[in-house]
Design a protein around this motif. Structure first.
Motif, PDB file in Angstrom:
ATOM      1  N   HIS A 229      -0.993  59.666  -0.209  1.00  0.00           N
ATOM      2  CA  HIS A 229      -0.825  58.275   0.209  1.00  0.00           C
ATOM      3  C   HIS A 229      -2.172  57.613   0.532  1.00  0.00           C
ATOM      4  N   ASP A 230      -2.993  58.284   1.338  1.00  0.00           N
ATOM      5  CA  ASP A 230      -4.276  57.682   1.719  1.00  0.00           C
ATOM      6  C   ASP A 230      -5.130  57.387   0.493  1.00  0.00           C
ATOM      7  N   GLN A 231      -5.079  58.302  -0.447  1.00  0.00           N
ATOM      8  CA  GLN A 231      -5.829  58.115  -1.691  1.00  0.00           C
ATOM      9  C   GLN A 231      -5.313  56.881  -2.454  1.00  0.00           C
ATOM     10  N   ARG A 232      -4.006  56.728  -2.464  1.00  0.00           N
ATOM     11  CA  ARG A 232      -3.414  55.587  -3.178  1.00  0.00           C
ATOM     12  C   ARG A 232      -3.801  54.272  -2.495  1.00  0.00           C
ATOM     13  N   VAL A 233      -3.830  54.298  -1.152  1.00  0.00           N
ATOM     14  CA  VAL A 233      -4.218  53.081  -0.430  1.00  0.00           C
ATOM     15  C   VAL A 233      -5.665  52.731  -0.764  1.00  0.00           C
ATOM     16  N   ARG A 234      -6.538  53.761  -0.762  1.00  0.00           N
ATOM     17  CA  ARG A 234      -7.957  53.501  -1.084  1.00  0.00           C
ATOM     18  C   ARG A 234      -8.084  52.908  -2.487  1.00  0.00           C
ATOM     19  N   ASN A 235      -7.226  53.363  -3.363  1.00  0.00           N
ATOM     20  CA  ASN A 235      -7.259  52.846  -4.733  1.00  0.00           C
ATOM     21  C   ASN A 235      -6.909  51.343  -4.767  1.00  0.00           C
ATOM     22  N   ILE A 236      -5.966  50.946  -3.939  1.00  0.00           N
ATOM     23  CA  ILE A 236      -5.602  49.520  -3.885  1.00  0.00           C
ATOM     24  C   ILE A 236      -6.755  48.721  -3.263  1.00  0.00           C
ATOM     25  N   GLN A 237      -7.341  49.278  -2.199  1.00  0.00           N
ATOM     26  CA  GLN A 237      -8.481  48.597  -1.569  1.00  0.00           C
ATOM     27  C   GLN A 237      -9.617  48.417  -2.586  1.00  0.00           C
ATOM     28  N   ARG A 238      -9.827  49.460  -3.377  1.00  0.00           N
ATOM     29  CA  ARG A 238     -10.895  49.385  -4.395  1.00  0.00           C
ATOM     30  C   ARG A 238     -10.601  48.258  -5.394  1.00  0.00           C
ATOM     31  N   GLN A 239      -9.344  48.150  -5.829  1.00  0.00           N
ATOM     32  CA  GLN A 239      -9.002  47.104  -6.798  1.00  0.00           C
ATOM     33  C   GLN A 239      -9.221  45.711  -6.208  1.00  0.00           C
ATOM     34  N   VAL A 240      -8.866  45.547  -4.917  1.00  0.00           N
ATOM     35  CA  VAL A 240      -9.036  44.233  -4.275  1.00  0.00           C
ATOM     36  C   VAL A 240     -10.528  43.913  -4.133  1.00  0.00           C
ATOM     37  N   ARG A 241     -11.315  44.905  -3.765  1.00  0.00           N
ATOM     38  CA  ARG A 241     -12.766  44.663  -3.603  1.00  0.00           C
ATOM     39  C   ARG A 241     -13.419  44.349  -4.956  1.00  0.00           C
ATOM     40  N   GLU A 242     -12.945  45.015  -5.975  1.00  0.00           N
ATOM     41  CA  GLU A 242     -13.473  44.712  -7.320  1.00  0.00           C
ATOM     42  C   GLU A 242     -13.167  43.264  -7.691  1.00  0.00           C
TER      43      GLU A 242
END
Ligand code: FAD
Length: 510
Positions: free
Chosen positions: A61-74
């Motif tokens: 789950h934490d990894q998936r959340v980081r992935n969403i954060q990464r997409q938003v920052r991109e």
């Protein structure tokens, strides 16, 4: 056999494929969509079961959340030129329409469909947003727990029910789906992760429901759970006369001894009102496992009590009760497979039913979509219980669709988009109309606008998955935008997400 296939193909050639798909849709649905739906269901069920058994979900789950954060920052790094939305394809959702914005907005992929934790001490389940109701009942009920409000269709997701609306026949006690949630975790427009509850980031907690993903991306929710019993003891009461129906329905909804209250109205002055309680013991001769594939569709089963004009009591397994309208998609399936409730069909093919709404949408084509838009209504209007009689009469006059679904709910005071006019909790009713309008003068836009105006006048609300014909100013007359607009400014949402009206209005969807 070969001859019949040949004749069938010849018939398609003579009539034209378009004609067959539009006017005899059941052929396509039965031959292709039903088997495909079974494969879909089995795959998702096994996947959810495996992941939960292996306990791998919380770690990922934490990894998936980081992935969403990464997409938003991109998206921010790229200059944030367009708005963002969830990347879930529009055809996969239960709502009958597909958002046009999916094509132009930046799609953020949120592949989060796991139940993270069942905490029986705190009486809370923590889930990811794509977890659906079928998944939740399969797991929680087997552990002896349940959600206090369990919206019926298996495919409804937690994300959709939090960001949109969720209701069930226990909502007269517990409120809407949003009211049984104790925490939301969101990725905001700046890529940060926040948790909000009644005490922590409380404004955001109140503003999220009904915002349709325009304040941030939901990545997890904590939802209250309550002990489950084995059976629902359900009483059926046929009632005649609109005034009697409304009086009895209001009384039943006010009575907190009833865990479940629901009404199915079959004409202006005929209805069956159902009240239920949970129990662990059942009278054997009154057990009815309504969810078995060969059983009659629930709304047809209930109608029998009206035709025979008799009261009755039945004991229904809890999970069968929750998903009682799933097999017939309330009563929508009768328009698609007209013989779907015939005993022969049920015994032979009932186990494949219903076809997935997502597959129905994906394969409907433009002609069917337009036909549906002009000659089919799917609306849920939430009105204060004190106006139920006028509201039903207005539904009768403007669209004339039966059965009507009547589901009571308690609306507590609040500061989000939806709350009663005063400072006191107020009893409301959800009136759901799904089907072909019976009035000659029906015009989708004009008729729905009339209904919307009535709902605004009585301080009611329209569910946002449906076709919304209101102008922007009318929309914000119906919904309280005070907190929502303030938070959109404070959290930098204006450049990141469309305003909720621009996401759900008729022009935004096809
Ligand atoms: C045939 C039919 C039957 C229905 N039956 C019921 C019923 O029995 N009970 C009931 O309560 N309701 C029912 N509804 C209405 C239903 O509550 C809404 O459609 C609801 O929004 C759930 O739909 P969904 O799970 O497909 O969510 P979606 O349509 O996928 O989502 C709804 C909104 O939430 C947003 N969203 C979803 N996930 C996220 C996320 N992770 N982050 C940010 N935003 C997000 C989406 O962008 C969208 O705007 C029914 C609707 C139909 C068409």
């Amino acid at each position: 056999m070969c001859l019949s296939v040949l004749l069938f193909l010849l018939w398609i050639k003579v009539k034209g494929l378009d004609y067959v798909i539009v006017h005899q849709r059941w052929i396509f649905v039965c031959l292709f969509l039903l088997p495909l739906s079974v494969i879909f269901d089995v795959y998702y069920y096994l996947r959810a079961w495996l992941i939960f058994k292996m306990c791998s979900a919380p770690k990922q789950h934490d990894q998936r959340v980081r992935n969403i954060q990464r997409q938003v920052r991109e998206w921010r790094k790229e200059g944030g030129k367009t708005h963002m939305c969830t990347g879930r394809p529009g055809w996969l959702t239960v709502s009958l329409r597909v958002g046009k914005y999916k094509k132009t907005n930046k799609n953020i992929m949120i592949n989060m469909m796991d139940i993270l934790e069942v905490d029986t001490q705190r009486q809370v389940v923590r889930v990811e947003p794509l977890v659906n109701m079928g998944q939740i009942t399969a797991l929680l009920n087997s552990l002896g727990w349940t959600l206090p409000v369990l919206p019926e269709l298996d495919d409804l997701t937690v994300g959709g029910l939090v960001m949109g609306t969720g209701i069930e026949s226990s909502s007269h006690i517990y409120g809407l789906f949003q009211h049984i949630c104790v925490a939301f975790e969101l990725v905001l427009a700046d890529g940060s992760l926040v948790r909000c509850t009644e005490e922590e980031n409380s404004d955001l907690f109140h503003a999220v429901p009904w915002s349709c993903g325009t304040l941030g991306f939901l990545v997890a929710a904590e939802i209250k759970i309550v002990p489950a019993s084995l059976w629902v003891c359900l009483q059926y009461e046929p009632i005649r006369g609109l005034e009697n129906i409304c009086r009895r329905f209001s009384e039943a909804s006010e009575d907190k001894n009833n865990t479940f209250v629901e009404g199915l109205q079959y004409s202006l002055d005929e209805a069956v009102i159902m009240t239920g309680t949970m129990t662990d013991t059942a009278e054997p001769d009154k057990i009815n496992r309504i969810g078995l594939h060969y059983k009659p569709w629930f709304f047809k089963h209930v109608e029998r009590y009206l035709t025979e004009n008799k009261k009755a009591v039945e004991y229904i397994p809890l999970r069968h009760y929750y998903h009682r309208h799933t097999r017939s998609i309330f009563w929508e399936l009768q328009d698609i497979i007209p013989f779907g409730n015939h005993p022969v069909f049920r015994w032979l093919f009932g186990w494949m039913v219903p076809p997935k709404i997502s597959l129905l949408k994906l394969t409907q084509g433009e002609t069917i979509r337009q036909l549906y838009e002009q000659h089919h209504v799917v609306q849920d209007m939430l009105v204060p219980m004190k106006h139920i009689q006028t509201a039903i009469a207005r539904f009768h006059q403007d669209i004339h669709v039966y059965p009507l679904w009547l589901c009571p709910f308690m609306l507590p005071p609040g500061r989000g988009m939806v709350h009663p006019k005063g400072e006191e909790a107020e009893l409301y009713v959800d009136i759901g109309a799904y089907g072909e309008p019976g009035v000659k003068h029906f015009q989708a836009k004009a008729s729905c606008r009339q209904l919307e105006q009535f709902v605004r006048e009585v301080h009611g609300f329209q569910m946002l998955y449906a076709d919304v014909y209101m102008e922007r100013s009318e929309f914000w007359e119906m919904f309280d935008g005070t907190l929502y607009h303030r938070l959109r400014k404070e959290l930098g949402c204006q450049d990141a997400f469309p305003e909720v009206y621009d996401k759900i209005c008729k022009a935004a969807r096809h």
